[in-house]
Design an enzyme around this catalytic site. Sequence first.
Site, PDB file in Angstrom:
ATOM      1  N   GLU A 208       0.828  -1.217   0.000  1.00 50.41           N
ATOM      2  CA  GLU A 208       0.000   0.000   0.000  1.00 50.41           C
ATOM      3  C   GLU A 208       0.856   1.258   0.000  1.00 50.41           C
ATOM      4  O   GLU A 208       0.386   2.345   0.324  1.00 50.41           O
ATOM      5  CB  GLU A 208      -0.939  -0.012   1.207  1.00 50.41           C
ATOM      6  N   LYS A 340     -15.459  -2.132   2.702  1.00 49.20           N
ATOM      7  CA  LYS A 340     -14.740  -2.450   1.464  1.00 49.20           C
ATOM      8  C   LYS A 340     -15.783  -3.009   0.486  1.00 49.20           C
ATOM      9  O   LYS A 340     -16.255  -4.147   0.676  1.00 49.20           O
ATOM     10  CB  LYS A 340     -13.684  -3.524   1.725  1.00 49.20           C
TER      11      LYS A 340
HETATM   12  C1  LIG Z   1      -6.738  -3.037   3.092  1.00 49.89           C
HETATM   13  C2  LIG Z   1      -6.487  -4.119   3.808  1.00 49.89           C
HETATM   14  O1  LIG Z   1      -5.813  -5.183   3.304  1.00 49.89           O
HETATM   15  P1  LIG Z   1      -6.329  -6.207   2.213  1.00 49.89           P
HETATM   16  O2  LIG Z   1      -6.856  -5.421   1.065  1.00 49.89           O
HETATM   17  O3  LIG Z   1      -5.096  -6.996   1.856  1.00 49.89           O
HETATM   18  O4  LIG Z   1      -7.392  -7.023   2.872  1.00 49.89           O
HETATM   19  C3  LIG Z   1      -6.892  -4.210   5.225  1.00 49.89           C
HETATM   20  O5  LIG Z   1      -6.686  -5.254   5.853  1.00 49.89           O
HETATM   21  O6  LIG Z   1      -7.464  -3.278   5.778  1.00 49.89           O
HETATM   22 MG   LIG Z   2      -7.742  -4.437   7.710  1.00 50.12          MG
END
Ligand SMILES: C=C(OP(=O)(O)O)C(=O)O
Ligand SMILES: [Mg+2]
EC number: 4.2.1.11
Length: 432
Positions: A208, A340
Amino acid sequence: MNDTLITCLFAWEALDSRGKPTVGCEVALAGGGRGTTTVPSGASTGRHEARELRDGDARYGGNGVSRAVANVTGEIADAVRGLDATDQRQLDTTLRTLDGTADLGRLGSNAVLAVSVAAARAAADARRVSLYEAIAEPGTTPLLPLPMINIISGGAHAGRALDVQDFLAVPLGATAFAQAISWASRVRAGTADILAERGLPVALVADEGGLGPVLPSNRTALDMLVQGIERAGLRPGDDVGIAIDIAATQFQQEDGSYRLAAEDRELTSAALVEELADWCAGYPIVSLEDALAEDDWDGWSLASRRLAGRQLLGDDLFVTDLDRLGRGINQGVANAVLVKPNQTGTLDAARTVVRSAHAAGYGTVLSARSGETEDDWLADLAVGWRTGQIKVGSTTRSERTAKWNRLLRIEAELGSRAEYAGAQALAFAKHS
Ligand SMILES: C=C(OP(=O)(O)O)C(=O)O
Ligand SMILES: [Mg+2]
């Protein structure tokens, strides 16, 4: 003829920021409106997430998305042609029903989300408005989110050099989004200076965009971040707080205990909560994400009592799922949800989670994935849905800055016609 009816879907294999294939999609409408998107992909994925469709394509080491792409232009196109792109709920319900599985694993959550987002963009294009306007509740003011910005990375995003996955800066004292980002950028530079002075390689950059040093302990990373904030000429705790994503699912063992590999220690849930309480006492930590593993509800209950007064954010715990969030709300577990969209697969489902969280007084943090693309739709969702907070990685790497830059532009364009969420957006701040 209704101008916003879907006429045509096009899809292709694009690349994400880890160089893995992902789904790209364009939706075209009868009146000429068009919307394009590419979707992200996680690495520290929760067990209860919607499932991407990956196939054994040898060109990509068995990680292909050609079947997901074919699903968009085949079965999905046949089902959504003629639907109105401005009716997100009807479109997303049709996609879910067509898939027929609980985790969208038949057509692939990557295929489904690509269509859901591209259609939202096409609907906005047809109305000649920005995506954030098109998706907003009528009569609401656009809200620029408080950002949490990745400075040091560990866990699945940095070869497990540290147990904790993200050490993030939260510019608590900034009074505008642009100021928050400029502070975060200075904190990153300051932290890189501190690491370099210790002879640590600062060119090691994680998924990231965070710095990925090999450090002897998680506490050392917290020390480095505090020093980085000071080096930036800012006051730890007053100007800039710290958020951590412990991503504890990643280091929980079969027997339920947690192994801190960097420190060669094994902890029970209760001991991990105590360890985190110690960190909170020693550092200006304002938000803890995935403090316990995804199914450790007892540990989470304990953490919610012991660490109260801070934002307790569920990522793998809630996986942007209405039922899991509902269980958390009923049991008083956590006080904020990471949102997400690809964990749940459609915009409508993600939005329902945001609404339900807000109705319960829970905070919402819209989040990118560790595998991202240069697409910036996430920024518009944060503003239009008024999530209050956003987390998209570091202030470096274009797939991350794409989102920050979109937010900077929205703030510049709207001026006083937008609000800035600021530190009030943190879940515990709302309660206190
Ligand atoms: C963004 C993250 O990681 P990933 O996209 O690998 O789940 C997270 O865990 O908040
Ligand atoms: Mg996370």
